[in-house]
Design a protein around this motif. Structure first.
Motif, PDB file in Angstrom:
ATOM      1  N   ARG A  65      44.382  -7.104 -39.319  1.00  0.00           N
ATOM      2  CA  ARG A  65      43.188  -6.554 -38.691  1.00  0.00           C
ATOM      3  C   ARG A  65      41.990  -7.469 -38.927  1.00  0.00           C
ATOM      4  O   ARG A  65      41.922  -8.193 -39.921  1.00  0.00           O
ATOM      5  N   ALA A  66      41.034  -7.409 -37.996  1.00  0.00           N
ATOM      6  CA  ALA A  66      39.767  -8.108 -38.184  1.00  0.00           C
ATOM      7  C   ALA A  66      38.866  -7.261 -39.078  1.00  0.00           C
ATOM      8  O   ALA A  66      38.714  -6.057 -38.836  1.00  0.00           O
ATOM      9  N   GLU A  67      38.291  -7.866 -40.101  1.00  0.00           N
ATOM     10  CA  GLU A  67      37.435  -7.136 -41.040  1.00  0.00           C
ATOM     11  C   GLU A  67      36.034  -7.725 -41.028  1.00  0.00           C
ATOM     12  O   GLU A  67      35.844  -8.942 -40.982  1.00  0.00           O
ATOM     13  N   LEU A  68      35.055  -6.838 -41.074  1.00  0.00           N
ATOM     14  CA  LEU A  68      33.656  -7.244 -41.033  1.00  0.00           C
ATOM     15  C   LEU A  68      33.262  -7.903 -42.352  1.00  0.00           C
ATOM     16  O   LEU A  68      33.463  -7.349 -43.425  1.00  0.00           O
ATOM     17  N   THR A  69      32.685  -9.089 -42.271  1.00  0.00           N
ATOM     18  CA  THR A  69      32.211  -9.787 -43.468  1.00  0.00           C
ATOM     19  C   THR A  69      30.717 -10.062 -43.425  1.00  0.00           C
ATOM     20  O   THR A  69      30.108 -10.283 -44.469  1.00  0.00           O
ATOM     21  N   ASP A  70      30.117 -10.037 -42.241  1.00  0.00           N
ATOM     22  CA  ASP A  70      28.695 -10.376 -42.115  1.00  0.00           C
ATOM     23  C   ASP A  70      28.114  -9.598 -40.942  1.00  0.00           C
ATOM     24  O   ASP A  70      28.083 -10.079 -39.809  1.00  0.00           O
ATOM     25  N   PHE A  71      27.625  -8.371 -41.220  1.00  0.00           N
ATOM     26  CA  PHE A  71      27.091  -7.533 -40.151  1.00  0.00           C
ATOM     27  C   PHE A  71      25.852  -8.137 -39.490  1.00  0.00           C
ATOM     28  O   PHE A  71      25.722  -8.075 -38.257  1.00  0.00           O
ATOM     29  N   PRO A  72      24.917  -8.731 -40.255  1.00  0.00           N
ATOM     30  CA  PRO A  72      23.781  -9.392 -39.581  1.00  0.00           C
ATOM     31  C   PRO A  72      24.219 -10.464 -38.589  1.00  0.00           C
ATOM     32  O   PRO A  72      23.580 -10.663 -37.555  1.00  0.00           O
ATOM     33  N   ALA A  73      25.327 -11.159 -38.891  1.00  0.00           N
ATOM     34  CA  ALA A  73      25.819 -12.167 -37.953  1.00  0.00           C
ATOM     35  C   ALA A  73      26.276 -11.533 -36.643  1.00  0.00           C
ATOM     36  O   ALA A  73      26.092 -12.099 -35.562  1.00  0.00           O
ATOM     37  N   VAL A  74      26.878 -10.333 -36.731  1.00  0.00           N
ATOM     38  CA  VAL A  74      27.288  -9.613 -35.524  1.00  0.00           C
ATOM     39  C   VAL A  74      26.067  -9.221 -34.695  1.00  0.00           C
ATOM     40  O   VAL A  74      26.050  -9.360 -33.472  1.00  0.00           O
ATOM     41  N   VAL A 112      40.178  -4.181 -34.179  1.00  0.00           N
ATOM     42  CA  VAL A 112      38.779  -4.583 -34.264  1.00  0.00           C
ATOM     43  C   VAL A 112      37.851  -3.431 -34.656  1.00  0.00           C
ATOM     44  O   VAL A 112      36.634  -3.600 -34.715  1.00  0.00           O
ATOM     45  N   GLY A 113      38.428  -2.269 -34.963  1.00  0.00           N
ATOM     46  CA  GLY A 113      37.600  -1.090 -35.242  1.00  0.00           C
ATOM     47  C   GLY A 113      36.631  -1.264 -36.389  1.00  0.00           C
ATOM     48  O   GLY A 113      35.527  -0.706 -36.386  1.00  0.00           O
ATOM     49  N   ASP A 114      36.995  -2.039 -37.398  1.00  0.00           N
ATOM     50  CA  ASP A 114      36.114  -2.252 -38.552  1.00  0.00           C
ATOM     51  C   ASP A 114      34.819  -2.938 -38.136  1.00  0.00           C
ATOM     52  O   ASP A 114      33.772  -2.729 -38.752  1.00  0.00           O
ATOM     53  N   ILE A 115      34.876  -3.741 -37.091  1.00  0.00           N
ATOM     54  CA  ILE A 115      33.704  -4.471 -36.615  1.00  0.00           C
ATOM     55  C   ILE A 115      33.059  -3.747 -35.446  1.00  0.00           C
ATOM     56  O   ILE A 115      31.854  -3.490 -35.436  1.00  0.00           O
ATOM     57  N   PHE A 116      33.866  -3.382 -34.466  1.00  0.00           N
ATOM     58  CA  PHE A 116      33.357  -2.766 -33.249  1.00  0.00           C
ATOM     59  C   PHE A 116      32.712  -1.417 -33.538  1.00  0.00           C
ATOM     60  O   PHE A 116      31.729  -1.023 -32.882  1.00  0.00           O
ATOM     61  N   GLY A 117      33.244  -0.709 -34.535  1.00  0.00           N
ATOM     62  CA  GLY A 117      32.741   0.628 -34.824  1.00  0.00           C
ATOM     63  C   GLY A 117      31.357   0.649 -35.438  1.00  0.00           C
ATOM     64  O   GLY A 117      30.604   1.618 -35.262  1.00  0.00           O
ATOM     65  N   ALA A 118      30.979  -0.412 -36.169  1.00  0.00           N
ATOM     66  CA  ALA A 118      29.684  -0.409 -36.864  1.00  0.00           C
ATOM     67  C   ALA A 118      28.493  -0.331 -35.913  1.00  0.00           C
ATOM     68  O   ALA A 118      27.659   0.570 -36.043  1.00  0.00           O
ATOM     69  N   PRO A 119      28.352  -1.243 -34.947  1.00  0.00           N
ATOM     70  CA  PRO A 119      27.213  -1.123 -34.035  1.00  0.00           C
ATOM     71  C   PRO A 119      27.272   0.117 -33.161  1.00  0.00           C
ATOM     72  O   PRO A 119      26.227   0.700 -32.832  1.00  0.00           O
ATOM     73  N   ASN A 151      32.302 -13.638 -28.191  1.00  0.00           N
ATOM     74  CA  ASN A 151      32.133 -14.714 -29.179  1.00  0.00           C
ATOM     75  C   ASN A 151      32.245 -14.113 -30.577  1.00  0.00           C
ATOM     76  O   ASN A 151      31.245 -13.740 -31.180  1.00  0.00           O
ATOM     77  N   PRO A 152      33.458 -13.974 -31.117  1.00  0.00           N
ATOM     78  CA  PRO A 152      33.649 -13.311 -32.416  1.00  0.00           C
ATOM     79  C   PRO A 152      32.953 -14.063 -33.544  1.00  0.00           C
ATOM     80  O   PRO A 152      33.150 -15.269 -33.727  1.00  0.00           O
ATOM     81  N   VAL A 153      32.136 -13.323 -34.324  1.00  0.00           N
ATOM     82  CA  VAL A 153      31.436 -13.897 -35.483  1.00  0.00           C
ATOM     83  C   VAL A 153      31.403 -12.843 -36.590  1.00  0.00           C
ATOM     84  O   VAL A 153      31.594 -11.655 -36.354  1.00  0.00           O
ATOM     85  N   GLY A 154      31.158 -13.300 -37.815  1.00  0.00           N
ATOM     86  CA  GLY A 154      30.953 -12.379 -38.936  1.00  0.00           C
ATOM     87  C   GLY A 154      32.173 -11.585 -39.335  1.00  0.00           C
ATOM     88  O   GLY A 154      32.057 -10.416 -39.715  1.00  0.00           O
ATOM     89  N   TYR A 155      33.346 -12.185 -39.305  1.00  0.00           N
ATOM     90  CA  TYR A 155      34.578 -11.452 -39.589  1.00  0.00           C
ATOM     91  C   TYR A 155      35.609 -12.372 -40.242  1.00  0.00           C
ATOM     92  O   TYR A 155      35.427 -13.591 -40.304  1.00  0.00           O
ATOM     93  N   ARG A 156      36.684 -11.755 -40.698  1.00  0.00           N
ATOM     94  CA  ARG A 156      37.866 -12.488 -41.145  1.00  0.00           C
ATOM     95  C   ARG A 156      39.092 -11.685 -40.760  1.00  0.00           C
ATOM     96  O   ARG A 156      39.019 -10.460 -40.589  1.00  0.00           O
ATOM     97  N   ILE A 157      40.223 -12.347 -40.620  1.00  0.00           N
ATOM     98  CA  ILE A 157      41.481 -11.669 -40.313  1.00  0.00           C
ATOM     99  C   ILE A 157      42.224 -11.419 -41.620  1.00  0.00           C
ATOM    100  O   ILE A 157      42.527 -12.350 -42.364  1.00  0.00           O
ATOM    101  N   ASN A 158      42.482 -10.159 -41.920  1.00  0.00           N
ATOM    102  CA  ASN A 158      43.243  -9.797 -43.114  1.00  0.00           C
ATOM    103  C   ASN A 158      44.707 -10.173 -42.895  1.00  0.00           C
ATOM    104  O   ASN A 158      45.361  -9.617 -42.006  1.00  0.00           O
ATOM    105  N   PHE A 206      22.651  -2.334 -29.377  1.00  0.00           N
ATOM    106  CA  PHE A 206      23.812  -2.161 -30.255  1.00  0.00           C
ATOM    107  C   PHE A 206      25.113  -2.203 -29.456  1.00  0.00           C
ATOM    108  O   PHE A 206      26.123  -2.739 -29.928  1.00  0.00           O
ATOM    109  N   ILE A 207      25.114  -1.649 -28.258  1.00  0.00           N
ATOM    110  CA  ILE A 207      26.316  -1.707 -27.428  1.00  0.00           C
ATOM    111  C   ILE A 207      26.601  -3.140 -26.995  1.00  0.00           C
ATOM    112  O   ILE A 207      27.748  -3.604 -27.010  1.00  0.00           O
ATOM    113  N   LEU A 208      25.555  -3.876 -26.636  1.00  0.00           N
ATOM    114  CA  LEU A 208      25.738  -5.272 -26.244  1.00  0.00           C
ATOM    115  C   LEU A 208      26.172  -6.134 -27.426  1.00  0.00           C
ATOM    116  O   LEU A 208      26.914  -7.104 -27.253  1.00  0.00           O
ATOM    117  N   ALA A 209      25.717  -5.794 -28.624  1.00  0.00           N
ATOM    118  CA  ALA A 209      26.157  -6.531 -29.808  1.00  0.00           C
ATOM    119  C   ALA A 209      27.660  -6.354 -30.019  1.00  0.00           C
ATOM    120  O   ALA A 209      28.371  -7.300 -30.373  1.00  0.00           O
TER     121      ALA A 209
END
Length: 470
Positions: free
Chosen positions: A164-173, A87-94, A152-159, A142-145
């Protein structure tokens, strides 16, 4: 016991310990800024004394929060590397934005506020504490996001190639419905903690130092903190009600576990007390309020709330064989302790206000004891709230996508995790003693003497040396 069990214990202990400092930092930063604003607007010396007094307590707590928070991020690579990889691609951004923007904003302006008392123009110095408070609250968002993605996983897809989970919509996160309600709920809980500390310290000096020249300042602090606690209590209830409805929608098992609801009901009754079987599979005895759970969960007194056993069967069909039920006693009682401790703080605040009606000066030893207990109550409420939030999601580390047992580091042995767990526990115990002693020492010392405070105009003296105010 294996490495997974100890890794979970270590993360749970360090998270709860760190969160003892976070709500006080969030709430007290704003309250100190408000006190300084009152001084700026009125010129009344008592507000300056209170600003410096509670500002010192804020800085002690902030330093401890930073130290314990750093460990949190290290653990993702230490004991939970498979989770980080997934989940690093998503969790790392915020988290990156929190560190690069919010934390640097917070720490930079706290530095300006500390050293700028005798140097910065009055308005610039006031702006620095407000900027620090804004940075503190942005950090929380940002930590709570990031945490809300786990709920509630949103804004992603599984490669499909890397898994791995990849970020597709950061505003959705960032606009995850769970984050949008968790943030104000957390802020309300933070002001509950900060207001309780202001009340406890102020009430101590009002009762113990009745003839002090600063009694007026302490009386104001006590009333100010009590009103903050009451408003925060109402906000906690309001946001918690909305959060419960969203939780029922996105994590129905967590709501069912919170209420010990084993079978689907429509309408559903709120459990005042439920005793289940030892294996947590059925209800043995229950005392309930009809229709209330349906309203809390769906907004409709006749709404349907799904039960534990029905959801377990549904998840087993959807995700494969296995248990998808959290530990029912933990979720059930942590939910109730969260509510009970928070409401107790609000009740004491109301009692403190009543004791000072029409200019009266409180003198009861029982009131003093209750007031001194106030900061502990919302801290316990916040801690049990986090325990409920994280334990109620189990066995998922990312709901519907990754089980907790699959997120632990495969190369870390039981001995290695035990060693780090023991070391962290001993270090945190030492830091706890230091924190409590420092807070008690400076809280008992009372408000500082500000008679030598320099002129509060907005002129900047280039020859004036940089001064450390604390």
């Amino acid at each position: 016991m294996d490495a997974l069990d100890v890794a979970r214990w270590q993360f749970g202990v360090t998270t709860v310990y760190h969160f003892l400092f976070v709500p006080l930092t969030i709430g007290l930063s704003v309250l100190v800024a408000i006190l300084q604003t009152l001084w700026h607007r009125t010129g009344n010396e008592r507000y300056l004394k209170l600003t410096k007094f509670y500002g010192k307590l804020f800085l002690i707590n902030f330093a401890m929060g930073v130290v314990t928070g750093i460990v949190q991020e290290f653990q993702f690579g230490m004991n939970w590397s498979d989770y980080s990889r997934f989940v690093g691609d998503i969790f790392g951004a915020p988290l990156a934005i929190e560190a690069l923007v919010a934390f640097f904003l917070e720490s930079t302006f706290i530095g300006l506020w500390i050293f700028g008392w005798d140097r910065l123009p009055k308005r610039a110095h006031l702006a620095s504490i407000w900027a620090a408070a804004i940075g503190t609250n942005l950090s929380a968002y940002f930590i709570l996001a990031a945490n809300s993605f786990m709920q509630n996983p949103v804004g992603y897809r599984i490669n499909p190639d890397s898994g791995r989970a990849e970020l597709t919509d950061f505003p959705a996160v960032l606009t995850n419905k769970v984050a949008l309600i968790t943030f104000p709920h957390t802020l309300a809980g933070s002001f509950l903690v900060a207001g309780s500390l202001v009340v406890a310290v102020g009430l101590y000096h009002v009762i113990r130092n009745r003839d002090s020249a600063d009694t007026g300042a302490y009386r104001f602090a006590t009333k100010f903190g009590s009103w903050v606690v009451l408003v925060a209590s109402a906000a906690v209830l309001f946001t918690g009600d909305i959060q419960g409805k969203i939780m029922t929608e996105v994590q129905p098992m967590k709501m069912a576990a919170a209420e010990g609801l084993y079978t689907t009901e429509s309408p559903a009754s709120f459990s005042v007390l439920t005793i289940g079987s030892l294996d947590g599979s059925r209800e043995v005895f229950a005392l309930k309020i009809p229709y209330l759970l349906s309203y809390l969960g769906t907004g409709d007194p006749n709404g349907t709330v799904h039960g534990i056993n029905d959801l377990q069967a549904q998840y087993a069909t959807q995700y494969g064989a296995g248990s998808y039920t959290p530990i029912i006693p933990v979720t059930y009682w942590s939910f109730r302790f969260m509510i009970a401790f928070g409401m107790a703080a609000g009740a004491i605040a109301l009692l403190v206000l009543w004791s000072q009606r029409k200019g009266r000066t409180p003198s009861s030893k029982w009131l003093l004891r209750a007031g001194l207990a106030m900061p502990v109550l919302p801290l316990l409420a916040n801690s049990f709230g986090w325990i409920f939030t994280e334990m109620g999601r189990q066995p998922w580390i990312v709901f519907g996508e990754m089980l907790t047992r699959n997120g632990v580091s495969r190369s870390v042995s039981l001995a290695e995790v035990l060693t780090s767990f023991t070391a962290f526990t001993l270090i945190y115990a030492t830091l706890a003693v230091i924190e409590v002693k420092l807070l008690l020492r400076y809280a008992k010392a009372g408000v500082p003497d500000v008679s030598d405070q320099p002129a509060t105009d907005d002129t900047d003296d280039a020859e004036r040396p940089l001064a450390f105010a604390y």
